[in-house]
Design an enzyme around this catalytic site. Structure first.
Site, PDB file in Angstrom:
ATOM      1  N   ILE A  13       0.838  -1.205   0.000  1.00 34.48           N
ATOM      2  CA  ILE A  13       0.000   0.000   0.000  1.00 34.48           C
ATOM      3  C   ILE A  13       0.872   1.253   0.000  1.00 34.48           C
ATOM      4  CG2 ILE A  13      -1.769   1.292   1.292  1.00 34.48           C
ATOM      5  CD1 ILE A  13      -2.716  -1.394   0.076  1.00 34.48           C
ATOM      6  N   ARG A  64       7.615  12.331  20.028  1.00 36.05           N
ATOM      7  CA  ARG A  64       7.168  11.218  19.188  1.00 36.05           C
ATOM      8  C   ARG A  64       5.822  11.569  18.569  1.00 36.05           C
ATOM      9  NH1 ARG A  64      11.366   8.218  17.651  1.00 36.05           N
ATOM     10  NH2 ARG A  64      12.370   7.108  19.377  1.00 36.05           N
ATOM     11  N   GLU A  93      24.150   4.168  17.974  1.00 42.60           N
ATOM     12  CA  GLU A  93      23.030   4.947  18.507  1.00 42.60           C
ATOM     13  C   GLU A  93      23.352   5.517  19.887  1.00 42.60           C
ATOM     14  OE1 GLU A  93      20.307   5.937  16.909  1.00 42.60           O
ATOM     15  OE2 GLU A  93      20.939   4.846  15.111  1.00 42.60           O
ATOM     16  N   GLU A  97      23.121   9.545  20.102  1.00 42.90           N
ATOM     17  CA  GLU A  97      22.049  10.146  20.894  1.00 42.90           C
ATOM     18  C   GLU A  97      22.495  10.691  22.241  1.00 42.90           C
ATOM     19  OE1 GLU A  97      18.591   7.618  21.019  1.00 42.90           O
ATOM     20  OE2 GLU A  97      18.371   7.668  18.840  1.00 42.90           O
ATOM     21  N   GLU A 120       8.684  -5.674  13.333  1.00 40.17           N
ATOM     22  CA  GLU A 120       9.879  -5.033  13.871  1.00 40.17           C
ATOM     23  C   GLU A 120      10.473  -5.841  15.019  1.00 40.17           C
ATOM     24  OE1 GLU A 120      11.353  -0.719  15.556  1.00 40.17           O
ATOM     25  OE2 GLU A 120       9.388  -1.433  16.175  1.00 40.17           O
ATOM     26  N   GLU A 139      19.762  14.634  11.224  1.00 43.63           N
ATOM     27  CA  GLU A 139      19.045  15.844  10.838  1.00 43.63           C
ATOM     28  C   GLU A 139      17.584  15.701  11.242  1.00 43.63           C
ATOM     29  OE1 GLU A 139      17.905  18.303   6.814  1.00 43.63           O
ATOM     30  OE2 GLU A 139      19.802  17.198   6.857  1.00 43.63           O
ATOM     31  N   GLU A 141      16.527  15.582  14.295  1.00 40.26           N
ATOM     32  CA  GLU A 141      16.441  14.885  15.581  1.00 40.26           C
ATOM     33  C   GLU A 141      16.832  15.860  16.683  1.00 40.26           C
ATOM     34  OE1 GLU A 141      17.485  10.337  16.728  1.00 40.26           O
ATOM     35  OE2 GLU A 141      19.177  11.497  15.994  1.00 40.26           O
TER      36      GLU A 141
END
Length: 181
Positions: A13, A64, A93, A97, A120, A139, A141
């Site tokens: 989809i 979020r 990460e 972060e 996932e 970028e 974030e």
């Protein structure tokens, strides 16, 4: 009772940057067909519970869109490719972060985030012996970093303040490891 469910058709989809959305036609055990949504997370991900020398855990606070609010989470992100080792992803990460590095990463659990409609997976690592590095956010974030005690984080989980699945699982797995020592 062993029930057989069979996928008859899968139709793409929407193709996204990290996710693909499909409409599946499923045949149920009674012979009827239904349409189910399926989301494919093409690369998988890794997360990390970064524990400082003083025992505090580094957490990231970020907005979020899916829940339209700020969240408090363990650092995490998607693998760069389907073949990237999740340990490498977790280390990257962590530095991106939080601005900290670690060569002491141990996988503490693997999870599927939402098995009802998404494939996932996330491997969650414990990072110890943190060393200062350089935070370099992607970028678009925007992340704040703060340290919390494990009991404080558990209180936030049970109060419903922290609801992110990988974070809940990671913090509780780490707390369990502490209780075994």
């Amino acid at each position: 009772m062993d029930q057989q469910v069979k996928r008859v058709k899968r139709e793409l989809i929407k193709h996204g940057a990290i996710l693909d959305m499909y409409e599946d036609t499923m045949e149920l055990p009674d012979g009827k067909q239904e349409t189910w949504d399926f989301i494919s997370h093409r690369k998988g991900a890794a997360a990390v519970v970064p524990v400082r020398g003083d025992g505090k855990i580094l957490m990231v606070k970020q907005y979020r869109n899916a829940i339209d609010r700020m969240t408090l989470e363990i650092p995490a992100g998607s693998r760069d490719s389907v073949t990237e080792d999740t340990r490498v992803c977790a280390a990257r990460e962590l530095e991106e972060e939080t601005g900290y590095c670690s060569d002491d990463l141990t996988r503490i659990l693997s999870l599927k985030t939402t098995v009802a409609f998404c494939d996932e997976f996330i491997d969650v690592y414990l990072a110890k012996n943190l060393k200062p590095g350089h935070q370099h956010l992607d970028e678009g974030e925007f992340i704040d970093v703060a340290a919390y005690g494990v009991d404080e984080l558990c209180d936030m989980i049970y109060a419903g303040t922290i609801q992110d699945a990988k974070t809940v699982a990671g913090i509780l797995a780490y707390k369990n490891l502490l209780n075994q020592d």
